[in-house]
Scaffold this active site. Structure first.
Site, PDB file in Angstrom:
ATOM      1  N   LYS A 100      -7.499  -8.022  -6.692  1.00 16.24           N
ATOM      2  CA  LYS A 100      -7.302  -6.568  -6.770  1.00 16.24           C
ATOM      3  C   LYS A 100      -8.230  -5.890  -7.776  1.00 16.24           C
ATOM      4  O   LYS A 100      -8.575  -4.733  -7.635  1.00 16.24           O
ATOM      5  CB  LYS A 100      -5.848  -6.262  -7.106  1.00 16.24           C
ATOM      6  CG  LYS A 100      -4.938  -6.547  -5.915  1.00 16.24           C
ATOM      7  CD  LYS A 100      -3.631  -5.789  -6.033  1.00 16.24           C
ATOM      8  CE  LYS A 100      -2.833  -5.903  -4.754  1.00 16.24           C
ATOM      9  NZ  LYS A 100      -2.282  -7.269  -4.574  1.00 16.24           N
ATOM     10  N   GLU A 122      -0.909   3.661  -7.320  1.00 13.36           N
ATOM     11  CA  GLU A 122       0.439   3.257  -6.937  1.00 13.36           C
ATOM     12  C   GLU A 122       0.519   1.750  -7.094  1.00 13.36           C
ATOM     13  O   GLU A 122      -0.502   1.063  -7.097  1.00 13.36           O
ATOM     14  CB  GLU A 122       0.715   3.632  -5.480  1.00 13.36           C
ATOM     15  CG  GLU A 122       0.283   2.593  -4.444  1.00 13.36           C
ATOM     16  CD  GLU A 122      -1.219   2.341  -4.387  1.00 13.36           C
ATOM     17  OE1 GLU A 122      -1.981   3.220  -4.812  1.00 13.36           O
ATOM     18  OE2 GLU A 122      -1.622   1.246  -3.918  1.00 13.36           O
ATOM     19  N   SER A 388      -6.122 -15.777  -2.868  1.00 17.54           N
ATOM     20  CA  SER A 388      -6.261 -14.395  -3.348  1.00 17.54           C
ATOM     21  C   SER A 388      -5.794 -14.183  -4.777  1.00 17.54           C
ATOM     22  O   SER A 388      -6.217 -13.236  -5.434  1.00 17.54           O
ATOM     23  CB  SER A 388      -5.521 -13.447  -2.407  1.00 17.54           C
ATOM     24  OG  SER A 388      -4.168 -13.842  -2.265  1.00 17.54           O
TER      25      SER A 388
HETATM   26  C1  LIG Z   1      -1.579  -7.674  -3.510  1.00 16.40           C
HETATM   27  C2  LIG Z   1      -1.889  -9.070  -3.167  1.00 16.40           C
HETATM   28  C3  LIG Z   1      -2.069  -9.475  -1.824  1.00 16.40           C
HETATM   29  C4  LIG Z   1      -1.872  -8.564  -0.653  1.00 16.40           C
HETATM   30  O1  LIG Z   1      -2.739  -7.467  -0.612  1.00 16.40           O
HETATM   31  P1  LIG Z   1      -3.939  -7.386   0.408  1.00 16.40           P
HETATM   32  O2  LIG Z   1      -4.388  -5.982   0.300  1.00 16.40           O
HETATM   33  O3  LIG Z   1      -3.422  -7.737   1.762  1.00 16.40           O
HETATM   34  O4  LIG Z   1      -4.967  -8.345  -0.046  1.00 16.40           O
HETATM   35  C5  LIG Z   1      -2.417 -10.789  -1.573  1.00 16.40           C
HETATM   36  N1  LIG Z   1      -2.556 -11.683  -2.579  1.00 16.40           N
HETATM   37  C6  LIG Z   1      -2.375 -11.336  -3.873  1.00 16.40           C
HETATM   38  C7  LIG Z   1      -2.532 -12.376  -4.925  1.00 16.40           C
HETATM   39  C8  LIG Z   1      -2.033 -10.022  -4.214  1.00 16.40           C
HETATM   40  O5  LIG Z   1      -1.857  -9.695  -5.493  1.00 16.40           O
END
Ligand SMILES: *Cc1c(COP(=O)(O)O)cnc(C)c1O
Length: 407
Positions: A100, A122, A388
């Protein structure tokens, strides 16, 4: 693109069109009061994003503050267990613990060029709030984060982190008092003063140009991963797998591979407790077309068009809509989407932690679950998994689930 045989690479690269549409999805479904603000943002995106000055400053912040490029790790033990060749793109190693931050720092750099004096954002689980608070502090901008009152309760550690980073957290009690209400409130704030306020949206959702802007800022994930695969694996992956909430980490990983016809793309949504409406957050595989928060996309709604509550063990995937580009990529057939249940994700999380010494976020664990399923059907496949984020933030829920079961 659906009129073009084979859906060639160039056919994907030209989206969105001038109206911010991805095929029939996307666009701008907003009240008149928001149109001027979005027009101004779009002009800013077109002017500054491609500029050498912006790109240089963005690249420097990514390198020296975020810690990019993030590693590509060969998952030795998972590869053996799954009978595949498994590579992990390590967004868990990025500053603040997830992808993010790529988006937050990029948007706030843009905000400065647009002359904004304050940042609003947000947040649902708090991850985008923390990333925005950190990037705003780094770039010396005041930051206000709207957060559903229910989430403020559920995510106390992240509320504390945002405050330590100098942000003001505003609990939103209206609506569902979670992410959807927080986005509505942020939009309301933005409309009241769109010149001096910049709204940093946290995923590839919402009205044009946000899905495009967020994709461009997150595509660094896929660009790095593509080059690292060629360097370390000596080949592109057979498949790239990512979890899909709003869809920002997935579109960031996928986009640089869209032209590679030999690379399959697989998005994994939150299958929650199962397929029933209200039991999951699988907008692509279980949703229907509709308008949510300014965009025509696939959403979880009932027969009367009422947006339904969702469920997922992972707060970051718990959203009733999805970015319009994913709806388009699914319709075109270029990307396949599946769901992984809460249990499958938690199981994959444990396996990854024990086998690779990496505790992924529960969101990311959905991608691992999808990759494992793919490996079972495609022996020997070379699989790139988008990790992610890291799972430290998930300890309270892991205490109540995985650790309780093994106690
Ligand atoms: C917020 C988040 C997501 C989901 O958000 P996307 O916009 O779909 O990427 C996925 N993995 C992590 C670690 C997150 O913090």
């Amino acid at each position: 693109m659906n009129t073009r045989a084979g859906g060639t690479a160039a056919a994907f690269a030209r989206y969105p069109d001038a109206k911010g549409r991805y095929g029939k999805f996307g666009g701008r479904y907003v009240p008149e009061t928001l149109v001027a603000a979005l027009d101004r943002l779009q002009a800013g995106v077109e002017r500054y994003l491609p500029s050498a000055d912006f790109q240089a400053e963005y690249a420097l912040e990514l390198k020296t503050w975020v810690g990019r490029p993030t590693a590509l790790t060969y998952a030795r033990t998972l590869s053996k267990r799954w009978g595949a060749e498994v590579w992990l793109k390590r967004e868990d190693l990025a500053h603040t613990g997830a992808h993010k931050i790529n988006n937050a720092v990029g948007q706030i750099l843009l905000a400065k060029r647009l002359g904004a004096k304050r940042i609003i954002a947000e947040t649902g689980a708090g991850q985008h709030g923390v990333a925005s608070a950190a990037a705003a502090a780094r770039l010396a901008m005041p930051c206000v984060v709207y957060m559903g009152a229910v989430d403020v309760e559920r995510q106390a550690p992240n509320v504390g982190r945002m405050k330590l980073l100098g942000a003001t957290v505003v609990p939103v009690t209206g609506g569902d008092a979670t992410l959807r209400a927080a986005i509505d409130e942020a939009l309301r704030d933005w409309v009241s003063d769109p010149e001096s306020t910049y709204y940093a949206l946290g995923s590839a959702v919402g009205p044009h140009p946000y899905p495009y802007l967020v994709r461009e800022l997150q595509a660094v994930i896929g660009r790095e991963a593509r080059a690292q695969m060629l360097e370390l694996a000596g080949a592109l992956p057979d498949v790239a797998v990512a979890c899909v909430g709003g869809g920002s980490n997935a579109i960031g990983l996928f986009h640089p591979f869209l032209d590679d016809a030999g690379v399959r793309l697989l998005g994994i949504e939150a299958g929650g407790r199962g397929p029933g409406l209200g039991d999951n957050a699988a907008s692509l595989t279980a949703g229907t077309p509709g308008v949510l928060q300014g965009s025509y996309t696939l959403i979880l709604q009932d027969a009367f068009g009422q947006v339904r509550e969702t469920h997922s063990v992972s707060a970051g995937l718990d959203y009733s809509g999805v970015g319009p580009e994913h709806a388009f990529l699914m319709a075109s057939g270029r990307v396949r989407y599946e769901a992984a249940t809460d249990d499958e994700a938690l199981d994959a999380l444990s396996e990854c932690a024990k086998c690779e010494g990496i505790l992924p976020a529960i969101e990311s664990a959905h991608a691992f679950a999808g990759a494992r399923r793919y490996a079972a059907l495609n022996p020997g496949a070379r699989i790139l998994v988008g990790c992610s984020g890291r799972g430290d933030k998930d300890m309270p829920i892991l205490q109540r689930t995985v650790l309780k079961a093994t106690a």
